[in-house]
Scaffold this motif. Structure first.
Motif, PDB file in Angstrom:
ATOM      1  N   GLY A 141       0.817  -1.200   0.000  1.00 53.19           N
ATOM      2  CA  GLY A 141       0.000   0.000   0.000  1.00 53.19           C
ATOM      3  C   GLY A 141       0.854   1.254   0.000  1.00 53.19           C
ATOM      4  O   GLY A 141       2.049   1.216   0.330  1.00 53.19           O
ATOM      5  N   ARG A 142       0.228   2.377  -0.380  1.00 49.47           N
ATOM      6  CA  ARG A 142       0.898   3.677  -0.426  1.00 49.47           C
ATOM      7  C   ARG A 142      -0.051   4.741   0.099  1.00 49.47           C
ATOM      8  O   ARG A 142      -1.271   4.636  -0.063  1.00 49.47           O
ATOM      9  N   HIS A 143       0.532   5.776   0.690  1.00 46.96           N
ATOM     10  CA  HIS A 143      -0.286   6.900   1.146  1.00 46.96           C
ATOM     11  C   HIS A 143       0.542   8.170   1.046  1.00 46.96           C
ATOM     12  O   HIS A 143       1.692   8.215   1.504  1.00 46.96           O
ATOM     13  N   ARG A 144      -0.048   9.194   0.445  1.00 42.77           N
ATOM     14  CA  ARG A 144       0.603  10.496   0.314  1.00 42.77           C
ATOM     15  C   ARG A 144      -0.177  11.495   1.168  1.00 42.77           C
ATOM     16  O   ARG A 144      -1.270  11.916   0.808  1.00 42.77           O
ATOM     17  N   PRO A 145       0.375  11.909   2.328  1.00 42.88           N
ATOM     18  CA  PRO A 145      -0.383  12.792   3.211  1.00 42.88           C
ATOM     19  C   PRO A 145      -0.536  14.218   2.700  1.00 42.88           C
ATOM     20  O   PRO A 145      -1.506  14.891   3.047  1.00 42.88           O
ATOM     21  N   ALA A 146       0.418  14.697   1.883  1.00 46.48           N
ATOM     22  CA  ALA A 146       0.348  16.083   1.406  1.00 46.48           C
ATOM     23  C   ALA A 146       0.801  16.138  -0.050  1.00 46.48           C
ATOM     24  O   ALA A 146       1.908  15.702  -0.380  1.00 46.48           O
ATOM     25  N   ALA A 147      -0.053  16.685  -0.898  1.00 48.16           N
ATOM     26  CA  ALA A 147       0.278  16.775  -2.321  1.00 48.16           C
ATOM     27  C   ALA A 147       1.495  17.666  -2.531  1.00 48.16           C
ATOM     28  O   ALA A 147       1.658  18.696  -1.865  1.00 48.16           O
ATOM     29  N   ASP A 148       2.369  17.251  -3.463  1.00 49.49           N
ATOM     30  CA  ASP A 148       3.525  18.042  -3.892  1.00 49.49           C
ATOM     31  C   ASP A 148       4.539  18.305  -2.782  1.00 49.49           C
ATOM     32  O   ASP A 148       5.379  19.196  -2.908  1.00 49.49           O
ATOM     33  N   SER A 149       4.475  17.548  -1.672  1.00 49.29           N
ATOM     34  CA  SER A 149       5.401  17.745  -0.559  1.00 49.29           C
ATOM     35  C   SER A 149       6.382  16.587  -0.457  1.00 49.29           C
ATOM     36  O   SER A 149       6.113  15.481  -0.928  1.00 49.29           O
ATOM     37  N   GLU A 150       7.527  16.844   0.165  1.00 46.47           N
ATOM     38  CA  GLU A 150       8.491  15.805   0.480  1.00 46.47           C
ATOM     39  C   GLU A 150       8.392  15.450   1.959  1.00 46.47           C
ATOM     40  O   GLU A 150       8.034  16.301   2.778  1.00 46.47           O
ATOM     41  N   ILE A 151       8.695  14.217   2.301  1.00 46.16           N
ATOM     42  CA  ILE A 151       8.749  13.805   3.702  1.00 46.16           C
ATOM     43  C   ILE A 151      10.182  13.967   4.189  1.00 46.16           C
ATOM     44  O   ILE A 151      11.114  13.419   3.610  1.00 46.16           O
ATOM     45  N   ASP A 152      10.334  14.716   5.280  1.00 47.11           N
ATOM     46  CA  ASP A 152      11.659  15.149   5.732  1.00 47.11           C
ATOM     47  C   ASP A 152      12.008  14.649   7.130  1.00 47.11           C
ATOM     48  O   ASP A 152      13.001  15.068   7.705  1.00 47.11           O
ATOM     49  N   GLY A 153      11.188  13.797   7.710  1.00 49.13           N
ATOM     50  CA  GLY A 153      11.462  13.291   9.044  1.00 49.13           C
ATOM     51  C   GLY A 153      10.302  12.438   9.513  1.00 49.13           C
ATOM     52  O   GLY A 153       9.197  12.509   8.962  1.00 49.13           O
ATOM     53  N   SER A 154      10.545  11.609  10.542  1.00 49.97           N
ATOM     54  CA  SER A 154       9.492  10.725  11.023  1.00 49.97           C
ATOM     55  C   SER A 154       9.745  10.340  12.471  1.00 49.97           C
ATOM     56  O   SER A 154      10.854  10.490  12.985  1.00 49.97           O
ATOM     57  N   ALA A 155       8.707   9.848  13.120  1.00 55.21           N
ATOM     58  CA  ALA A 155       8.796   9.349  14.497  1.00 55.21           C
ATOM     59  C   ALA A 155       7.720   8.281  14.667  1.00 55.21           C
ATOM     60  O   ALA A 155       6.693   8.291  13.970  1.00 55.21           O
ATOM     61  N   TRP A 156       7.937   7.381  15.595  1.00 55.46           N
ATOM     62  CA  TRP A 156       7.040   6.240  15.823  1.00 55.46           C
ATOM     63  C   TRP A 156       6.807   6.101  17.310  1.00 55.46           C
ATOM     64  O   TRP A 156       7.754   6.148  18.098  1.00 55.46           O
ATOM     65  N   ASP A 157       5.545   5.938  17.733  1.00 52.97           N
ATOM     66  CA  ASP A 157       5.255   5.833  19.164  1.00 52.97           C
ATOM     67  C   ASP A 157       4.770   4.435  19.565  1.00 52.97           C
ATOM     68  O   ASP A 157       4.283   4.245  20.680  1.00 52.97           O
ATOM     69  N   GLY A 158       4.925   3.462  18.673  1.00 58.17           N
ATOM     70  CA  GLY A 158       4.488   2.110  18.964  1.00 58.17           C
ATOM     71  C   GLY A 158       3.170   1.748  18.320  1.00 58.17           C
ATOM     72  O   GLY A 158       2.826   0.564  18.224  1.00 58.17           O
ATOM     73  N   SER A 159       2.410   2.737  17.857  1.00 54.43           N
ATOM     74  CA  SER A 159       1.145   2.453  17.180  1.00 54.43           C
ATOM     75  C   SER A 159       0.900   3.372  15.987  1.00 54.43           C
ATOM     76  O   SER A 159       0.266   2.964  15.018  1.00 54.43           O
TER      77      SER A 159
END
Length: 389
Positions: free
Chosen positions: A348-366
């Motif tokens: 699967g794929r998901h794009r949260p914001a059109a025309d934007s790049e993803i520049d960082g991430s974090a995970w909280d266990g869920s």
């Protein structure tokens, strides 16, 4: 430390403060449908620089010395505080003293804020910049741009020990001139730190290596050399240290003596940290592929391209999240991609914001939290998104 623009221009994206991200979930369906649960827009004129998630909060650092706390369940803002005028370089969570705290480096300052209120416990100006630290008990340990690694009291910020890491600096490998990698008055360019509770590991971008020091004394323990610039936080798994480099290799070292156990070559730079689960290592390269290797020997289990357009590569600057039998991978292209952990098949794929790049991430266990940025063509938006199923 550099702005995101300057990091991009030298071919580097600082690793997010996620480290090795793991969680449990049920059996994956044939198709994984991801969706945006909430969105938080950055203040006008500001960039999102760092994310870290902990204890029901998402901490967001902005480019002009501000930090905000959001509720992880709905993205509502709990507090916001100005802690300086320069870029926040590092943002980590500490469990000591008694209440949970945020440790941050901003400009040449080092400080500790209360997680729930944002009130400063202390903020101290340093004579030099510090990279994102590791917290070991009552110590804050961070590489300094002065060519020393510093151990400081978590309670007060007072100096406990200092260790030089310039005396044995290696010669620059061909094509990776250390002078080009440094900026301003830097003697060296350290990266974010990690710890196993006894040793602290941190990369040194311009020296093309990672280093290990004793957390309590600062004594040097081992070096982990590559043949290209490296910035990501070293990942620790049992007796191994795992790092990637702009020399197009991902490497596994023995953490006690620095001996290389194995290496794997890719088609382009390796900027992102990895995730480890069930004796397998999962990581992405800027060649647009995700790799799964055996931890002990580095044997290739599978290799999967992730671009929607197979004719174009998709740079990968973020570590994957392991959640049950699924990998979640944020890509610079702006998509979050779900893969089958056993086969690498894209589910699967998901794009949260059109025309934007993803520049960082974090995970909280869920939940997975990603920060988006505008492209070089100034398309897209500066925001934080919570991604779930």
């Amino acid at each position: 430390m550099p702005s995101r623009c300057s990091r991009f221009l030298v071919g580097l994206h600082a690793a997010s403060l996620c480290g090795v991200l793991v969680a449990q979930s049920a059996e994956p369906p044939k198709e994984v449908r991801l969706r945006t649960l909430w969105k938080f827009e950055a203040p006008a004129g500001q960039q999102v620089e760092h994310l870290v998630a902990h204890a029901g909060f998402v901490m967001v650092a902005f480019g002009q010395g501000s930090v905000a706390a959001l509720r992880a369940d709905d993205g509502s803002e709990v507090w916001r505080r100005k802690v300086g005028k320069q870029t926040v370089h590092g943002l980590v969570i500490a469990g000591e003293p008694k209440s949970v705290a945020i440790v941050l480096t901003v400009g040449k300052a080092l400080g500790v804020l209360d997680l729930r209120s944002g009130e400063p416990r202390w903020i101290r100006e340093m004579p030099h910049e510090l990279a994102a630290p590791a917290i070991v008990g009552d110590l804050v340990v961070a590489g300094g741009a002065d060519g020393n690694v510093h151990g400081r009291s978590l309670a007060t910020g007072d100096a406990v020990w200092t260790t030089d890491y310039m005396k044995d600096a290696p010669a620059d490998p061909p094509g990776f001139d250390g002078k080009v990698a440094r900026y301003g008055d830097q003697v060296a360019r350290p990266g974010p730190a990690s710890s196993d509770g006894e040793l602290v590991f941190f990369s040194v971008f311009d020296q093309c290596r990672a280093l290990a020091v004793d957390a309590r004394s600062g004594a040097r323990k081992a070096a982990f050399p590559t043949r290209g610039w490296m910035f990501m936080k070293p990942v620790l798994s049992g007796d191994f240290v795992l790092v990637g480099s702009q020399d197009r290799h991902f490497r596994c070292f023995d953490k006690t003596n620095g001996k290389q156990v194995w290496s794997h070559e890719t088609g382009w730079r390796v900027e992102a940290a990895c995730a480890v689960r069930d004796e397998r290592v999962y990581w992405g390269s800027c060649d647009g592929h995700v790799y799964c290797l055996g931890l002990a020997k580095g044997d290739l289990v599978w290799k999967q391209p992730i671009g929607s357009d197979q004719e174009r590569g998709v740079p990968i600057y973020e570590p994957p999240v392991v959640t049950g039998k699924i990998l979640l991978l944020p890509a610079l292209s702006g998509e979050v991609i779900a893969l089958d952990r056993e086969t690498g098949r894209v589910l699967g794929r998901h794009r949260p914001a059109a025309d934007s790049e993803i520049d960082g991430s974090a995970w909280d266990g869920s939940l997975l939290f990603v920060q988006t940025r505008r492209t070089l063509g100034q398309k897209g938006e500066e925001a934080v998104f919570a991604i779930g199923r």
